[in-house]
Design a protein around this motif. Structure first.
Motif, PDB file in Angstrom:
ATOM      1  N   GLN A 218       1.042  -1.260  -0.072  1.00 43.71           N
ATOM      2  CA  GLN A 218       0.072   0.044   0.069  1.00 43.71           C
ATOM      3  C   GLN A 218       1.146   1.179  -0.128  1.00 43.71           C
ATOM      4  O   GLN A 218       1.835   1.339   0.875  1.00 43.71           O
ATOM      5  CB  GLN A 218      -0.873   0.061   1.033  1.00 43.71           C
ATOM      6  CG  GLN A 218      -1.893   1.100   1.249  1.00 43.71           C
ATOM      7  CD  GLN A 218      -2.802   0.813   2.588  1.00 43.71           C
ATOM      8  OE1 GLN A 218      -3.086  -0.140   2.833  1.00 43.71           O
ATOM      9  NE2 GLN A 218      -2.987   2.137   2.969  1.00 43.71           N
ATOM     10  N   PRO A 219       0.763   2.032  -0.936  1.00 36.58           N
ATOM     11  CA  PRO A 219       1.637   3.156  -1.192  1.00 36.58           C
ATOM     12  C   PRO A 219       1.348   4.083   0.419  1.00 36.58           C
ATOM     13  O   PRO A 219       0.356   4.141   0.861  1.00 36.58           O
ATOM     14  CB  PRO A 219       0.876   4.042  -2.131  1.00 36.58           C
ATOM     15  CG  PRO A 219       0.507   3.021  -3.280  1.00 36.58           C
ATOM     16  CD  PRO A 219      -0.270   2.139  -2.258  1.00 36.58           C
ATOM     17  N   PRO A 324      -8.166   9.132   2.602  1.00 39.96           N
ATOM     18  CA  PRO A 324      -6.732   9.951   2.168  1.00 39.96           C
ATOM     19  C   PRO A 324      -6.442   9.516   0.757  1.00 39.96           C
ATOM     20  O   PRO A 324      -6.238   8.393   0.316  1.00 39.96           O
ATOM     21  CB  PRO A 324      -5.695   9.641   3.160  1.00 39.96           C
ATOM     22  CG  PRO A 324      -6.471   9.021   4.254  1.00 39.96           C
ATOM     23  CD  PRO A 324      -7.670   8.493   3.799  1.00 39.96           C
ATOM     24  N   ARG A 325      -6.110  10.567   0.080  1.00 45.80           N
ATOM     25  CA  ARG A 325      -5.800  10.465  -1.545  1.00 45.80           C
ATOM     26  C   ARG A 325      -4.206  10.105  -1.595  1.00 45.80           C
ATOM     27  O   ARG A 325      -3.363  10.505  -0.481  1.00 45.80           O
ATOM     28  CB  ARG A 325      -5.983  11.562  -2.298  1.00 45.80           C
ATOM     29  CG  ARG A 325      -7.402  11.982  -2.441  1.00 45.80           C
ATOM     30  CD  ARG A 325      -8.182  11.173  -3.177  1.00 45.80           C
ATOM     31  NE  ARG A 325      -9.661  11.607  -3.220  1.00 45.80           N
ATOM     32  CZ  ARG A 325     -10.650  11.270  -2.457  1.00 45.80           C
ATOM     33  NH1 ARG A 325     -10.131  10.330  -1.624  1.00 45.80           N
ATOM     34  NH2 ARG A 325     -11.938  11.752  -2.689  1.00 45.80           N
ATOM     35  N   GLN A 410      -1.490  -2.112 -10.578  1.00 45.86           N
ATOM     36  CA  GLN A 410      -2.283  -1.083  -9.686  1.00 45.86           C
ATOM     37  C   GLN A 410      -3.652  -1.989  -9.756  1.00 45.86           C
ATOM     38  O   GLN A 410      -4.215  -2.186 -10.429  1.00 45.86           O
ATOM     39  CB  GLN A 410      -2.305   0.261 -10.104  1.00 45.86           C
ATOM     40  CG  GLN A 410      -2.910   1.094  -9.040  1.00 45.86           C
ATOM     41  CD  GLN A 410      -2.742   2.759  -9.394  1.00 45.86           C
ATOM     42  OE1 GLN A 410      -1.876   2.939 -10.135  1.00 45.86           O
ATOM     43  NE2 GLN A 410      -3.791   3.452  -9.300  1.00 45.86           N
ATOM     44  N   MET A 411      -4.176  -1.745  -8.178  1.00 43.83           N
ATOM     45  CA  MET A 411      -5.536  -2.184  -8.081  1.00 43.83           C
ATOM     46  C   MET A 411      -6.202  -1.750  -6.652  1.00 43.83           C
ATOM     47  O   MET A 411      -5.472  -0.761  -6.154  1.00 43.83           O
ATOM     48  CB  MET A 411      -5.632  -3.860  -7.956  1.00 43.83           C
ATOM     49  CG  MET A 411      -4.621  -4.400  -7.024  1.00 43.83           C
ATOM     50  SD  MET A 411      -5.011  -6.152  -6.512  1.00 43.83           S
ATOM     51  CE  MET A 411      -6.759  -6.400  -5.988  1.00 43.83           C
ATOM     52  N   VAL A 412      -7.414  -1.847  -6.617  1.00 48.04           N
ATOM     53  CA  VAL A 412      -8.130  -1.504  -5.563  1.00 48.04           C
ATOM     54  C   VAL A 412      -8.532  -2.621  -4.830  1.00 48.04           C
ATOM     55  O   VAL A 412      -9.162  -3.598  -5.182  1.00 48.04           O
ATOM     56  CB  VAL A 412      -9.762  -0.471  -5.827  1.00 48.04           C
ATOM     57  CG1 VAL A 412     -10.076  -0.227  -4.637  1.00 48.04           C
ATOM     58  CG2 VAL A 412      -8.909   0.781  -6.620  1.00 48.04           C
ATOM     59  N   LYS A 415     -10.827  -3.285   0.623  1.00 49.09           N
ATOM     60  CA  LYS A 415     -11.022  -2.199   1.709  1.00 49.09           C
ATOM     61  C   LYS A 415     -11.137  -0.787   0.775  1.00 49.09           C
ATOM     62  O   LYS A 415     -11.358   0.095   1.464  1.00 49.09           O
ATOM     63  CB  LYS A 415      -9.978  -2.238   2.823  1.00 49.09           C
ATOM     64  CG  LYS A 415      -9.437  -3.459   3.388  1.00 49.09           C
ATOM     65  CD  LYS A 415     -10.831  -4.034   4.287  1.00 49.09           C
ATOM     66  CE  LYS A 415     -10.190  -4.969   4.964  1.00 49.09           C
ATOM     67  NZ  LYS A 415      -9.918  -6.390   4.528  1.00 49.09           N
ATOM     68  N   GLY A 416     -11.102  -0.815  -0.348  1.00 48.80           N
ATOM     69  CA  GLY A 416     -11.323   0.305  -1.143  1.00 48.80           C
ATOM     70  C   GLY A 416      -9.905   1.014  -1.252  1.00 48.80           C
ATOM     71  O   GLY A 416     -10.124   2.328  -1.614  1.00 48.80           O
ATOM     72  N   LYS A 417      -8.918   0.566  -1.085  1.00 45.45           N
ATOM     73  CA  LYS A 417      -7.541   1.390  -1.027  1.00 45.45           C
ATOM     74  C   LYS A 417      -7.027   0.873  -2.070  1.00 45.45           C
ATOM     75  O   LYS A 417      -6.657  -0.334  -2.469  1.00 45.45           O
ATOM     76  CB  LYS A 417      -6.926   0.946   0.530  1.00 45.45           C
ATOM     77  CG  LYS A 417      -7.340   1.462   1.608  1.00 45.45           C
ATOM     78  CD  LYS A 417      -6.684   1.374   2.800  1.00 45.45           C
ATOM     79  CE  LYS A 417      -7.355   2.079   4.063  1.00 45.45           C
ATOM     80  NZ  LYS A 417      -6.464   2.082   5.206  1.00 45.45           N
ATOM     81  N   THR A 418      -6.113   1.961  -2.659  1.00 50.98           N
ATOM     82  CA  THR A 418      -5.194   1.928  -3.865  1.00 50.98           C
ATOM     83  C   THR A 418      -3.992   0.775  -3.518  1.00 50.98           C
ATOM     84  O   THR A 418      -3.312   1.453  -2.533  1.00 50.98           O
ATOM     85  CB  THR A 418      -4.873   3.039  -4.558  1.00 50.98           C
ATOM     86  OG1 THR A 418      -5.950   3.517  -5.134  1.00 50.98           O
ATOM     87  CG2 THR A 418      -3.794   2.885  -5.891  1.00 50.98           C
ATOM     88  N   VAL A 419      -3.667  -0.281  -4.016  1.00 50.61           N
ATOM     89  CA  VAL A 419      -2.496  -0.855  -3.706  1.00 50.61           C
ATOM     90  C   VAL A 419      -1.740  -1.261  -5.121  1.00 50.61           C
ATOM     91  O   VAL A 419      -2.304  -1.319  -6.022  1.00 50.61           O
ATOM     92  CB  VAL A 419      -2.742  -2.173  -2.962  1.00 50.61           C
ATOM     93  CG1 VAL A 419      -3.300  -1.684  -1.562  1.00 50.61           C
ATOM     94  CG2 VAL A 419      -3.650  -3.335  -3.847  1.00 50.61           C
TER      95      VAL A 419
END
Length: 487
Positions: A218-219, A324-325, A410-412, A415-419
């Motif tokens: 996760q960034p 958070p973005r 890249q994917m979501v 939990k709806g988070k960008t990873v």
């Protein structure tokens, strides 16, 4: 689409909702459906449920009793409403709809009668939870609570009251069926005997399945971005406390939880175990519906919460979620890190499984050495059909050979988070006819469902024998699924 037995019973239970079902309210079809339903509402006048003989000219009446099961009538309008719904949903019946629709309504009444005899009950909480789920689904599809109220020409409270008995009946039917089926078991010998003489084209086809291992990173999110989100939530709280607006209004405009935002942030009644632990700890400590919680960090982002109601060990709240973005710079850095890990694995410096245990941010797979688990069918397995994988993962896996490792992508996540992730295709089982040595569970499930269906069929036939049934003469030549209706 052919309709199954249990599907039909659930469908029949919504009979009172003229022209209105969640699946029917699809984008592009809503207006046409509204016109049909409102016309039906204005033209249809339900008569008092009187056990009467059918008039000579069926076309000259508004409504009529066409069947009687026990002391319960089935009206012509009941059948026509269900026919309209089935046409809008593209549902086809295995037999003549003129016969099968009233028959299955009659079967439902048999289940309800037996549930009453067996003192099967459902709680008010269970009923209202199902009602709220249905209403929330409609609101999501039609666009807003206000649009739904305008369409139905009643308030949400009135709609809940109207749906109550139908959903109570549906729950009673489900419990009655489960009670009848609970002791049905099949042995390995029964499974072998069932499939022994079946022609090959009758043996279940098992689609291609894959086993996939994954590592995600996760960034990092800057503290400045976290502070920005928290300040937004503090601002929402201040506006609510000052009376400038309501929690529900802000949730509709700003919450990033798509499942609840349209309902003003409302969640259904939930137990503690159904919620994120950090979220649950704060939510269950709320006692005053006029107070707003402190800011809560969960796996999904940052929340503020407002209590609506408590019922026993369940709670109903509304919340606003803000995420958070992630900056592109942070995403690029995560790509470089994952590319480095992937190269080390390819150079045999460490295994994929060891890398997953050390480096993956996905706690659901990290402890399992990166192996993804499929729980879509209510059981836990490492095998996935392609349709059950996350879209981004499926797209990448489809290009890999067994033991091949992907490039970072890249994917979501769930939990709806960008990873950023890399995956390894551990195994691919090509589509095939089920084999007893490899697919016993699949074959056992087929036999178990067959035996359950037989148990229900035999029960219905026996119940018909011991129940007063009066069928209108025009139905007496029907090819029914269950024998014994015409006496």
């Amino acid at each position: 689409m052919k309709i199954g037995y249990k599907t039909f019973l659930g469908f029949v239970a919504l009979l009172l909702i003229a022209g209105m079902s969640a699946n029917a309210m699809k984008t592009g079809a809503v207006k046409a459906m509204q016109q049909k339903s409102m016309q039906a509402d204005s033209d249809s006048i339900k008569t008092e449920k009187i056990k009467a003989e059918v008039p000579a000219d069926p076309n000259s009446i508004i409504d009529e009793v066409i069947w009687i099961v026990g002391d319960e009538p089935i009206l012509k309008s009941d059948v026509e409403n269900l026919r309209l719904q089935s046409e809008m949903e593209g549902i086809k019946f295995s037999g003549d709809p003129d016969c099968r629709i009233p028959e299955q309504i009659a079967v439902q009444k048999l289940f309800l009668h037996q549930a009453q005899l067996d003192s099967i009950n459902v709680t008010e909480s269970e009923v209202m939870q199902r009602v709220d789920q249905q209403i929330n689904g409609w609101i999501q599809l039609i666009g807003s609570k206000e649009k739904l109220e305008e369409y139905r020409k009643m308030t949400i409270s009135q709609l809940r009251s109207q749906l109550h008995d139908d959903f109570k009946d549906r729950l009673l039917i489900d419990k009655m069926q489960r009670q009848l089926e609970e002791n049905v078991k099949v042995s390995p010998s029964q499974v072998r005997a069932y499939f022994k003489n079946l022609p090959e084209d009758s043996i279940p086809f098992v689609p291609t399945e894959v086993e996939v291992e994954i590592i995600t990173r996760q960034p990092k999110i800057s503290q400045e971005e976290i502070n920005r989100v928290k300040e937004e939530l503090r601002n929402y709280t201040d506006r609510i406390n000052k009376g400038e607006t309501t929690f529900a209004t802000l949730a509709r405009f700003y919450s990033e939880d798509p499942g609840s935002a349209r309902q003003g942030g409302e969640l259904d009644y939930m137990g503690r175990g159904m919620l994120d632990p950090a979220f649950a700890n704060v939510a269950f400590n709320l006692t005053d519906p006029s107070k707003i919680s402190k800011i809560v960090e969960s796996e999904f982002g940052y929340h503020i919460i407002q209590l609506i109601d408590k019922r026993g060990d369940k709670i109903k709240v509304r919340h606003i979620l803000r995420k958070p973005r992630v900056s592109q710079e942070e995403i690029d850095e995560a790509f470089l890190r994952m590319d480095s890990i992937g190269n080390d694995i390819k150079k045999k410096k460490l295994s994929f499984e060891l890398a997953a245990s050390y480096f993956s941010d996905d706690k659901d797979t990290r402890s399992n050495h990166g192996l993804m688990a499929n729980t879509s069918e209510g059981t836990r397995t490492s095998r996935f059909q392609m349709k059950d994988l996350p879209t981004e993962v499926a797209r990448v896996v489809d290009t890999l050979k067994v033991d091949e490792i992907s490039a970072p992508f890249q994917m979501v996540n769930s939990k709806g988070k960008t990873v950023v992730a890399i995956v390894k295709l551990k195994n691919r089982i090509e589509g095939h006819r089920a084999k007893i040595t490899e697919d016993f569970q699949v074959m056992q499930d087929v036999v178990l469902q067959h035996e359950k269906k037989k148990k229900i069929h035999d029960w219905v036939v026996n119940k018909i024998k011991n129940t007063y049934v009066k069928v209108n003469d025009r139905y007496k030549n029907c090819d029914f699924e269950y024998e014994g209706w015409v006496k």
